[in-house]
Design an enzyme around this catalytic site. Structure first.
Site, PDB file in Angstrom:
ATOM      1  N   SER A   1       0.870  -1.178   0.000  1.00  0.00           N
ATOM      2  CA  SER A   1       0.000   0.000   0.000  1.00  0.00           C
ATOM      3  C   SER A   1       0.906   1.227   0.000  1.00  0.00           C
ATOM      4  O   SER A   1       1.499   1.565   1.022  1.00  0.00           O
ATOM      5  CB  SER A   1      -0.912   0.008   1.229  1.00  0.00           C
ATOM      6  OG  SER A   1      -1.788  -1.084   1.199  1.00  0.00           O
TER       7      SER A   1
ATOM      8  N   LYS B   1      -7.041   1.586  -3.037  1.00  0.00           N
ATOM      9  CA  LYS B   1      -6.699   1.086  -1.696  1.00  0.00           C
ATOM     10  C   LYS B   1      -6.831   2.197  -0.654  1.00  0.00           C
ATOM     11  O   LYS B   1      -7.284   1.958   0.474  1.00  0.00           O
ATOM     12  CB  LYS B   1      -5.275   0.529  -1.692  1.00  0.00           C
ATOM     13  CG  LYS B   1      -4.814  -0.016  -0.330  1.00  0.00           C
ATOM     14  CD  LYS B   1      -5.688  -1.174   0.165  1.00  0.00           C
ATOM     15  CE  LYS B   1      -5.280  -1.656   1.565  1.00  0.00           C
ATOM     16  NZ  LYS B   1      -4.010  -2.395   1.563  1.00  0.00           N
TER      17      LYS B   1
ATOM     18  N   LYS C   1      -0.596   5.149   8.487  1.00  0.00           N
ATOM     19  CA  LYS C   1       0.102   5.417   7.222  1.00  0.00           C
ATOM     20  C   LYS C   1      -0.878   5.564   6.066  1.00  0.00           C
ATOM     21  O   LYS C   1      -0.772   6.478   5.240  1.00  0.00           O
ATOM     22  CB  LYS C   1       1.089   4.277   6.963  1.00  0.00           C
ATOM     23  CG  LYS C   1       1.862   4.363   5.660  1.00  0.00           C
ATOM     24  CD  LYS C   1       1.298   3.437   4.585  1.00  0.00           C
ATOM     25  CE  LYS C   1       1.389   1.983   4.985  1.00  0.00           C
ATOM     26  NZ  LYS C   1       0.881   1.086   3.897  1.00  0.00           N
TER      27      LYS C   1
END
Length: 298
Positions: free
Chosen positions: A98, A174, A243
């Site tokens: 990701s 994502k 994150k």
């Protein structure tokens, strides 16, 4: 049909079960991990362990990455003794990590300029359980022909493979996924703490809400652990969701799209991480609300 030789870099929580799936499907897999001790399990299952990225790149057709963050991807692909320095025409790179969408587009352009190989961003959703069962959702960005050529490789890993558009589109998708997951995790923590403070047996909440509109994969994963104070052996970490929420904020700024709920979620995750919880399970979010008991209205 001759199967492509695979090189998997990043044997962590997700990379290990994904590698096992590929081995079980009959692929030849060479692996590399910065911490060699993490490769013992896949080596026992038949993977060959490379001593360097250079060695791995030299003997595979498709290079697979599953790394912690954007910086780790850049280091592996463009750092010293990296993928880009040794890749050759005819190979493909697939990034399951990701990573930041803008950085991904830049990486793809740089890789093509340096060695002419295509970049497919293919972040996954479904967690460790999905990786173990081969039921991940994979959202792909890249050339349609490259993604079609990789479907047989991705099939053992996923129940759904969706081509979302050009390079970077998988990472944007994502980010969207993680906005829902991050906000969901916080409201599940709020809800479970409220139930406890109101005298409800919170251990019954997962059963009571199962199958209703409030049900979800994050709910099924987090609510029972919150109710049982079961925070050991986390399958994911607070730092990971933080994150991803930070990437959502960055993407919103690029696209001038307001994300007030996800922006707040990022700040709440940051606060929780700063209190020593970065490596802990997101189920620990309930602890922040247990310190805020309901006050009587009397």
């Amino acid at each position: 049909m001759t199967l492509p030789r695979l090189g998997f870099i990043g044997i962590g929580l997700m990379g290990e079960p994904m590698t096992h799936r590929l081995l079980e499907a009959g692929f030849s897999v060479t692996v590399f991990n910065r911490s060699p001790d993490k490769t013992h399990g896949v080596a026992a299952a038949g993977a060959r362990v490379a001593t360097s990225i250079v060695e791995l790149v030299g003997e595979v057709d498709v290079i697979l990455l599953c790394l912690a963050n954007t910086a780790a991807v850049e280091e592996v692909v463009f750092g010293n003794e990296s993928v880009a320095a040794h890749a050759r025409s005819g190979q493909r790179l697939v990034d399951f990590s990701s990573s930041d969408p803008a950085a991904t587009r830049d990486f793809a352009s740089r890789l093509h300029a340096e060695c002419g190989i295509p970049w497919i961003d293919a972040p996954v959703s479904g967690g460790v359980a999905g990786a173990e069962s081969g039921s991940l959702a994979i959202m792909c960005g890249g050339d349609a022909g490259d993604i079609e050529a990789l479907r047989s490789l991705l099939a053992p890993l996923a129940s759904r493979i969706t081509h979302m558009g050009p390079v970077g589109s998988g990472q944007v998708t994502k980010v969207c996924n993680q906005m829902i997951v991050g906000c969901n995790a916080l409201v599940i923590a709020e809800m479970m703490a409220l139930a406890e403070a109101s005298g409800v047996d919170a251990t019954r909440i997962p059963e009571a809400l199962a199958g209703g509109f409030a049900d979800s994969k994050p709910f099924q994963l987090l609510a029972p652990r919150m109710a049982a104070d079961d925070f050991e052996n986390p399958a994911w970490h607070v730092r990971t969701l933080l994150k991803d929420l930070d990437m959502a904020v960055a993407q919103s700024q690029r696209s001038a799209s307001a994300i007030p709920m996800s922006g707040l979620a990022a700040q709440l995750f940051r606060q929780h991480a700063s209190l020593g919880n970065a490596e802990r399970d997101p189920a620990t979010l309930i602890e922040r609300y247990r310190h805020l008991p309901l006050k009587s209205c009397e």
